[in-house]
Design an enzyme around this catalytic site. Structure first.
Site: not given
Length: 292
Positions: A98, A201
């Protein structure tokens, strides 16, 4: 503009995934990281985001990223781009998600972001690790399950990166021996906590302000680990407001001594950066090791 072969492949994959005929009308290359080509593609069903990289050089990278995005989305605690498809064609790997439109931060952006990360960290499972190895940046990240965080951190994080750095002659034999000694001390350094679902991360380059004024996170290196890893990563390169930390601490307080463990948790991403980008991170690693 992406080539016609890839365009046909993407149209077919997305049509099957979304169960509606997808036609790609246009693509525009945009900035999106160090190792991937990234595009905004316009389709008859709206805009989507495309990543491309070398299938041979990074095998399985986008399959693992697709899985990580889905893992985060399934918890429904923070905005994550919906993964739409992945595959390989003509020597290239691709991932389609998306397209997340950017917006302006809401007045309570940082408080809301912290609360969302706290809810993410409340998601747990019986062991540290994950069902598959994945990637952090372009480096393989091992997720072999262990019941002990200290053992997991040693054998899946510090020791593999230490060996890579040593083989590249980025650290000395003395550094290698110091990291090995540190790994033996880990059980007494980390407090016991249940495994927490981590982004893996979580630095300022891997979140954005969405159209609703709230945080959206992406580019994960998902696993279940010690939650201080995510929080230490947010501090490594800056970009997080102090309100984020105050709110997180109010919702889900860290165990005493967390300040002294920040460097310990940052040792892994610093070793990643040393292996990927070279010696500019060496002094930071040495400074952390001297503290233990």
């Amino acid at each position: 503009m992406i080539d016609e072969v890839l365009q046909r492949e993407l149209s077919a994959v997305l049509s099957a995934q979304l169960r509606v005929k997808i036609q790609i009308n246009q693509s525009e290359r945009i900035h999106g990281g160090d190792i991937n080509e990234t595009y905004r593609i316009q389709t008859n069903e709206g805009d989507m985001f495309l990543k491309l990289n070398n299938a041979r050089r990074y095998p399985g990278m986008f399959a693992r990223e697709y899985d990580g995005l889905q893992e985060l989305r399934d918890k429904n605690v923070i905005a994550v781009p919906r993964p739409l498809g992945f595959g390989e064609t003509a020597g290239k790997s691709y991932l389609v998600t998306e397209f997340m439109a950017k917006g302006a931060a809401s007045p309570d952006f940082w408080e809301n972001f912290a609360a969302s990360v706290a809810r993410l960290h409340q998601q747990t499972q019986p062991f540290f690790g994950y069902r598959d190895a994945n990637y952090i940046g372009s480096i393989k990240q091992y997720n072999t399950p262990y019941n002990s965080w200290a053992v997991f951190y040693a054998f899946n994080r510090l020791l593999p990166l230490m060996r890579m750095a040593y083989d590249q002659q980025a650290i000395t034999t003395a550094d290698k021996e110091q990291i090995e000694r540190l790994c033996k001390k880990l059980p007494e350094l980390f407090p016991e906590e249940p495994p927490a679902l981590l982004h893996g991360d979580l630095w300022s380059g891997n979140f954005m302000i969405g159209a609703n004024g709230k945080a959206c996170i992406f580019d994960p290196a998902v696993y279940y680990g010690h939650r201080e890893m995510d929080l230490a990563m947010t501090r490594l390169f800056g970009g997080f407001d102090t309100r984020f930390y105050y709110t997180y601490q109010a919702i889900m307080p860290l165990a005493p001594g967390w300040q002294q463990r920040i460097g310990l948790c940052q040792l892994y991403p610093l070793l990643v950066h040393l292996v990927l980008f070279g010696g500019s991170y060496y002094n930071d690693i040495k400074e952390i090791l001297q503290g233990f």
